[in-house]
Scaffold this active site. Sequence first.
Site, mmCIF file in Angstrom:
data_model
loop_
_atom_site.group_PDB
_atom_site.id
_atom_site.type_symbol
_atom_site.label_atom_id
_atom_site.label_comp_id
_atom_site.label_asym_id
_atom_site.label_seq_id
_atom_site.Cartn_x
_atom_site.Cartn_y
_atom_site.Cartn_z
ATOM 1 N N LYS A 222 0.814 -1.221 0.000
ATOM 2 C CA LYS A 222 0.000 0.000 0.000
ATOM 3 C C LYS A 222 0.844 1.266 0.000
ATOM 4 O O LYS A 222 2.041 1.233 0.288
ATOM 5 C CB LYS A 222 -0.958 -0.032 1.198
ATOM 6 C CG LYS A 222 -2.110 -1.002 0.928
ATOM 7 C CD LYS A 222 -3.266 -0.838 1.852
ATOM 8 C CE LYS A 222 -4.394 -1.778 1.390
ATOM 9 N NZ LYS A 222 -5.444 -1.917 2.384
ATOM 10 N N ARG A 256 -3.532 -9.931 5.252
ATOM 11 C CA ARG A 256 -3.957 -10.037 3.849
ATOM 12 C C ARG A 256 -2.818 -9.539 2.974
ATOM 13 O O ARG A 256 -2.480 -8.355 3.020
ATOM 14 C CB ARG A 256 -5.222 -9.180 3.670
ATOM 15 C CG ARG A 256 -5.816 -9.174 2.273
ATOM 16 C CD ARG A 256 -7.006 -8.217 2.215
ATOM 17 N NE ARG A 256 -7.584 -8.141 0.907
ATOM 18 C CZ ARG A 256 -7.098 -7.372 -0.083
ATOM 19 N NH1 ARG A 256 -6.041 -6.609 0.108
ATOM 20 N NH2 ARG A 256 -7.693 -7.364 -1.257
HETATM 21 C C1 7PJ Z 1 -8.221 -4.239 1.895
HETATM 22 C C2 7PJ Z 1 -9.268 -5.039 1.475
HETATM 23 C C3 7PJ Z 1 -7.936 -4.158 3.295
HETATM 24 C C4 7PJ Z 1 -9.731 -5.698 3.624
HETATM 25 C C5 7PJ Z 1 -8.382 -4.067 -0.229
HETATM 26 C C6 7PJ Z 1 -5.445 -3.366 -1.714
HETATM 27 C C7 7PJ Z 1 -6.697 -2.587 -1.895
HETATM 28 N N1 7PJ Z 1 -10.028 -5.761 2.318
HETATM 29 N N2 7PJ Z 1 -9.368 -4.906 0.138
HETATM 30 N N3 7PJ Z 1 -8.728 -4.902 4.106
HETATM 31 N N4 7PJ Z 1 -7.662 -3.656 0.815
HETATM 32 N N5 7PJ Z 1 -10.461 -6.389 4.492
HETATM 33 O O1 7PJ Z 1 -5.403 -4.589 -1.744
HETATM 34 O O2 7PJ Z 1 -4.421 -2.694 -1.566
HETATM 35 O O3 7PJ Z 1 -7.048 -3.444 3.766
HETATM 36 S S1 7PJ Z 1 -8.159 -3.605 -1.886
#
Ligand code: 7PJ
Length: 279
Positions: A222, A256
Site C-alpha cells: 500500500k 492479507r
Molecule cells: C483491503 C481489502 C484491506 C480488507 C483491499 C489493496 C486494496 N479488504 N481490500 N482490508 N484492501 N479487508 O489490496 O491494496 O485493507 S483492496
Amino acid sequence: MLQHLQCGRFRLSLERPLVMGIVNVTPDSFSDGNAHFQPDQAVAHARLLVEEGADLLDIGGESTRPGAQAVPADEELRRILPVIEALRDCGVPLSVDTCKPSVMRAALEAGADMINDIGGFSAPGAVEAVADAGCALCLMHMRGEPRTMQDAPSYRDVVAEVHDYLDQGARRLRRAGVAADRIVLDPGFGFGKTAAHNYTLLRELPRVVGRDYPSLLGLSRKSMIGAVTGRPASRRLGGSVAAALAGAIRGAHILRVHDVADTVDALRVWSAVERGVRA
Ligand code: 7PJ
C-alpha cells in the site's frame, strides 16, 4: 483469548497469525496490474498461493484503489464466480471481497466461506445477505468511498474514531443474529487515511480493534509503505513484510498479502524466535 474463527466450511484456529493471499480478478488493480485478470490465470495464481502457505484466499472482482470506479454487479459476478467454483476444493477457505449484497448472496451460494466488505456491511441489504449464512464476515473501516476517500482525510482522534466505527458495526451484526465467532475487524489501511493515520492505527492496533474479535490487516504494497520507503508498488516487498510483522507482534490474527511465501517465512522466523524451534 480468541480461540477460533468460524469461516463457512472451516473452523480456523487463531493460535498463530494466518496469511490470506490476495487473488485479484480485476483489470485495474494498482499493485499487480492486470496480471491475473482472466479467471484461469487468477485460479492458477491462487493455487500457487495455497502451495506457498496461504491459510485463506481473498477473491476480488472490483478494484477499490483510490479513485477507482464502481463495477456493476453482473460484471463482478462474471469475474469471480468461475474463480470461486474452480477453487472450491483447494483446501483453504475462500473469502470474497465485495460491497454488494447481490454479489454476497451469489458468492455464498457458489461456496464462499467469508465475505470481506470494505464498506462495513453498510449497503442496504448487506447484513441480511450474510446474517443467516455460516460465513465469516470481515468488517472494515472506510472513511468516504474509494472514488474520493483520499481527498484530505482528517480525524480528531483516528484511533478512537476507527475503534468506535468497528465497535458499532460489530454490534449491528450481533443484533442481526451473527455469532461473535464469525466476525473479524479491520482498520482499513489506506481507506480515507493519510500515511500518518495508517501508522498510528498500526502502532495502536490493540486499542483500535479491541479484544472481542479477531483482526485482519491489509498492508501489502500500500501507499503507506511507499510513503516511507519511496518505492513504487512493484518494489514494496520488504516494507510490506515489515508492516505485516509489526501487525503480528501487536496481535493481528489475519494478514492479507500479495506475497504469501515471503510473509509466511517472516512469520515462521518470528515464531521460532518467540516460541523456539520444534524438534
Ligand atoms: C483491503 C481489502 C484491506 C480488507 C483491499 C489493496 C486494496 N479488504 N481490500 N482490508 N484492501 N479487508 O489490496 O491494496 O485493507 S483492496
